[in-house]
Design a protein around this motif. Structure first.
Motif, mmCIF file in Angstrom:
data_model
loop_
_atom_site.group_PDB
_atom_site.id
_atom_site.type_symbol
_atom_site.label_atom_id
_atom_site.label_comp_id
_atom_site.label_asym_id
_atom_site.label_seq_id
_atom_site.Cartn_x
_atom_site.Cartn_y
_atom_site.Cartn_z
ATOM 1 N N SER A 84 59.137 -97.351 -77.464
ATOM 2 C CA SER A 84 58.288 -98.529 -77.316
ATOM 3 C C SER A 84 57.981 -98.798 -75.846
ATOM 4 O O SER A 84 56.834 -99.076 -75.483
ATOM 5 C CB SER A 84 58.976 -99.739 -77.943
ATOM 6 N N LEU A 85 58.996 -98.701 -75.009
ATOM 7 C CA LEU A 85 58.791 -98.907 -73.577
ATOM 8 C C LEU A 85 57.800 -97.884 -73.024
ATOM 9 O O LEU A 85 56.883 -98.246 -72.293
ATOM 10 C CB LEU A 85 60.127 -98.798 -72.831
ATOM 11 N N ALA A 86 57.967 -96.638 -73.379
ATOM 12 C CA ALA A 86 57.074 -95.589 -72.885
ATOM 13 C C ALA A 86 55.635 -95.837 -73.333
ATOM 14 O O ALA A 86 54.699 -95.676 -72.551
ATOM 15 C CB ALA A 86 57.562 -94.225 -73.347
ATOM 16 N N GLY A 93 51.073 -102.738 -65.880
ATOM 17 C CA GLY A 93 50.342 -102.496 -64.645
ATOM 18 C C GLY A 93 50.956 -101.311 -63.911
ATOM 19 O O GLY A 93 51.756 -100.567 -64.472
ATOM 20 N N PRO A 94 50.600 -101.124 -62.637
ATOM 21 C CA PRO A 94 51.130 -99.974 -61.907
ATOM 22 C C PRO A 94 52.641 -100.103 -61.688
ATOM 23 O O PRO A 94 53.102 -101.039 -61.056
ATOM 24 C CB PRO A 94 50.395 -99.979 -60.573
ATOM 25 N N VAL A 95 53.384 -99.184 -62.237
ATOM 26 C CA VAL A 95 54.839 -99.165 -62.102
ATOM 27 C C VAL A 95 55.202 -98.069 -61.119
ATOM 28 O O VAL A 95 54.683 -96.962 -61.186
ATOM 29 C CB VAL A 95 55.515 -98.898 -63.468
ATOM 30 N N HIS A 96 56.098 -98.386 -60.195
ATOM 31 C CA HIS A 96 56.469 -97.409 -59.174
ATOM 32 C C HIS A 96 57.970 -97.163 -59.062
ATOM 33 O O HIS A 96 58.403 -96.443 -58.184
ATOM 34 C CB HIS A 96 55.924 -97.844 -57.813
ATOM 35 N N LEU A 100 59.902 -92.439 -66.167
ATOM 36 C CA LEU A 100 59.341 -92.078 -67.470
ATOM 37 C C LEU A 100 58.096 -91.235 -67.278
ATOM 38 O O LEU A 100 57.258 -91.152 -68.159
ATOM 39 C CB LEU A 100 58.943 -93.345 -68.252
ATOM 40 N N PHE A 101 57.961 -90.624 -66.113
ATOM 41 C CA PHE A 101 56.692 -90.044 -65.707
ATOM 42 C C PHE A 101 56.628 -88.530 -65.825
ATOM 43 O O PHE A 101 55.786 -87.899 -65.213
ATOM 44 C CB PHE A 101 56.391 -90.460 -64.265
ATOM 45 N N GLY A 102 57.504 -87.921 -66.577
ATOM 46 C CA GLY A 102 57.487 -86.465 -66.706
ATOM 47 C C GLY A 102 58.214 -85.790 -65.560
ATOM 48 O O GLY A 102 59.001 -86.403 -64.849
ATOM 49 N N ALA A 103 57.935 -84.513 -65.375
ATOM 50 C CA ALA A 103 58.626 -83.717 -64.352
ATOM 51 C C ALA A 103 58.217 -84.173 -62.950
ATOM 52 O O ALA A 103 57.035 -84.247 -62.641
ATOM 53 C CB ALA A 103 58.314 -82.248 -64.536
ATOM 54 N N ASP A 128 53.427 -87.821 -57.514
ATOM 55 C CA ASP A 128 52.217 -87.921 -56.696
ATOM 56 C C ASP A 128 52.013 -89.316 -56.113
ATOM 57 O O ASP A 128 51.715 -89.477 -54.950
ATOM 58 C CB ASP A 128 50.974 -87.565 -57.525
ATOM 59 N N ASP A 129 52.159 -90.331 -56.961
ATOM 60 C CA ASP A 129 51.805 -91.691 -56.553
ATOM 61 C C ASP A 129 52.956 -92.685 -56.604
ATOM 62 O O ASP A 129 52.752 -93.889 -56.523
ATOM 63 C CB ASP A 129 50.665 -92.210 -57.428
ATOM 64 N N LYS A 130 54.201 -92.184 -56.748
ATOM 65 C CA LYS A 130 55.326 -93.103 -56.875
ATOM 66 C C LYS A 130 56.644 -92.396 -56.599
ATOM 67 O O LYS A 130 56.701 -91.171 -56.607
ATOM 68 C CB LYS A 130 55.352 -93.748 -58.258
ATOM 69 N N GLN A 131 57.682 -93.184 -56.376
ATOM 70 C CA GLN A 131 59.049 -92.704 -56.230
ATOM 71 C C GLN A 131 59.884 -93.382 -57.305
ATOM 72 O O GLN A 131 59.682 -94.567 -57.590
ATOM 73 C CB GLN A 131 59.636 -93.085 -54.862
ATOM 74 N N ALA A 132 60.816 -92.658 -57.904
ATOM 75 C CA ALA A 132 61.738 -93.246 -58.867
ATOM 76 C C ALA A 132 63.147 -93.116 -58.311
ATOM 77 O O ALA A 132 63.537 -92.056 -57.830
ATOM 78 C CB ALA A 132 61.626 -92.536 -60.217
ATOM 79 N N SER A 133 63.878 -94.205 -58.356
ATOM 80 C CA SER A 133 65.247 -94.225 -57.850
ATOM 81 C C SER A 133 66.163 -94.630 -58.984
ATOM 82 O O SER A 133 65.944 -95.665 -59.624
ATOM 83 C CB SER A 133 65.335 -95.229 -56.703
ATOM 84 N N LEU A 134 67.172 -93.820 -59.249
ATOM 85 C CA LEU A 134 68.107 -94.101 -60.326
ATOM 86 C C LEU A 134 69.527 -94.100 -59.774
ATOM 87 O O LEU A 134 69.872 -93.271 -58.936
ATOM 88 C CB LEU A 134 67.985 -93.035 -61.419
ATOM 89 N N THR A 135 70.337 -95.009 -60.255
ATOM 90 C CA THR A 135 71.728 -95.078 -59.827
ATOM 91 C C THR A 135 72.616 -94.763 -61.016
ATOM 92 O O THR A 135 72.418 -95.309 -62.102
ATOM 93 C CB THR A 135 72.064 -96.499 -59.307
ATOM 94 N N ALA A 136 73.566 -93.871 -60.798
ATOM 95 C CA ALA A 136 74.519 -93.509 -61.843
ATOM 96 C C ALA A 136 75.907 -93.881 -61.349
ATOM 97 O O ALA A 136 76.270 -93.571 -60.222
ATOM 98 C CB ALA A 136 74.454 -92.016 -62.124
ATOM 99 N N ALA A 137 76.685 -94.575 -62.169
ATOM 100 C CA ALA A 137 78.040 -94.967 -61.772
ATOM 101 C C ALA A 137 79.028 -94.555 -62.843
ATOM 102 O O ALA A 137 78.941 -94.998 -63.978
ATOM 103 C CB ALA A 137 78.095 -96.474 -61.541
#
Length: 175
Positions: A84-86, A93-96, A100-103, A128-137
């Motif tokens: 649903s989120l995807a 709007g523009p999410v950065h 969820l943006f593929g490879a 191309d147009d964004k950076q994704a940052s994920l934290t794993a603990a």
């Protein structure tokens, strides 16, 4: 009819077993996946899947040769909430800052190591147009004190040494 095995290699000989779920300590994942695929079994493996790209590619190649499925046990991407989120992402709007943006075009992981074990870290994915940052603990007091847990099966090289090697290779690529 239920069966109980105290030796997984004996279980792999059972023709009634078609899929193996590997949920052992991480240092055992590669060898158990390799043995299971060699026996012609499908494999679902807990994370972390394996320690190196080479190990993952070798397992994938063996799975293809044997006509087996191998996958990491990451179920959240198949849950209704994730789907649903995807599908509703464009409504935000523009999410950065979501992955969820593929490879991605580029990937960097910065682990926090305790006694040679990756206990948490930050993953940065470049698009191309964004950076994704994920934290794993995964920090946990009393985390495996056994040095052998920090080594890959069949190797004396610990995870810490592997991470240092990967960081060195990443620096070479950037320069």
């Amino acid at each position: 009819m239920s069966r109980v095995y105290d030796d997984y290699l004996e279980m792999l000989k059972d023709d009634q077993v078609d899929t193996v779920y590997v949920a052992t300590p991480s240092s055992m994942h590669y060898q158990m996946c390799l043995d299971s695929l060699a026996a012609g079994k499908n494999v679902i493996c807990e994370k972390p899947f394996v320690f190196t790209t080479e190990e993952a590619l070798e397992l994938k190649q063996l799975a293809d040769q044997k006509g087996c499925l191998i996958t990491e046990a990451i179920t959240n991407r198949y849950l209704p909430a994730f789907k649903s989120l995807a599908s509703d992402l464009q409504l935000l709007g523009p999410v950065h800052v979501v992955s969820l943006f593929g490879a991605p075009l580029d990937v960097h992981y910065f682990p926090n190591l305790q006694k040679g074990v990756d206990t948490s870290g930050v993953l940065v994915l470049a698009y191309d147009d964004k950076q994704a940052s994920l934290t794993a603990a995964k920090d946990f007091p009393g985390l495996c004190p056994q040095p052998a847990c920090h080594r890959r099966p069949g190797s004396s090289q610990g995870l810490h040494a592997l991470r240092k090697k990967q960081k060195k290779q990443n620096r070479k690529i950037k320069n």
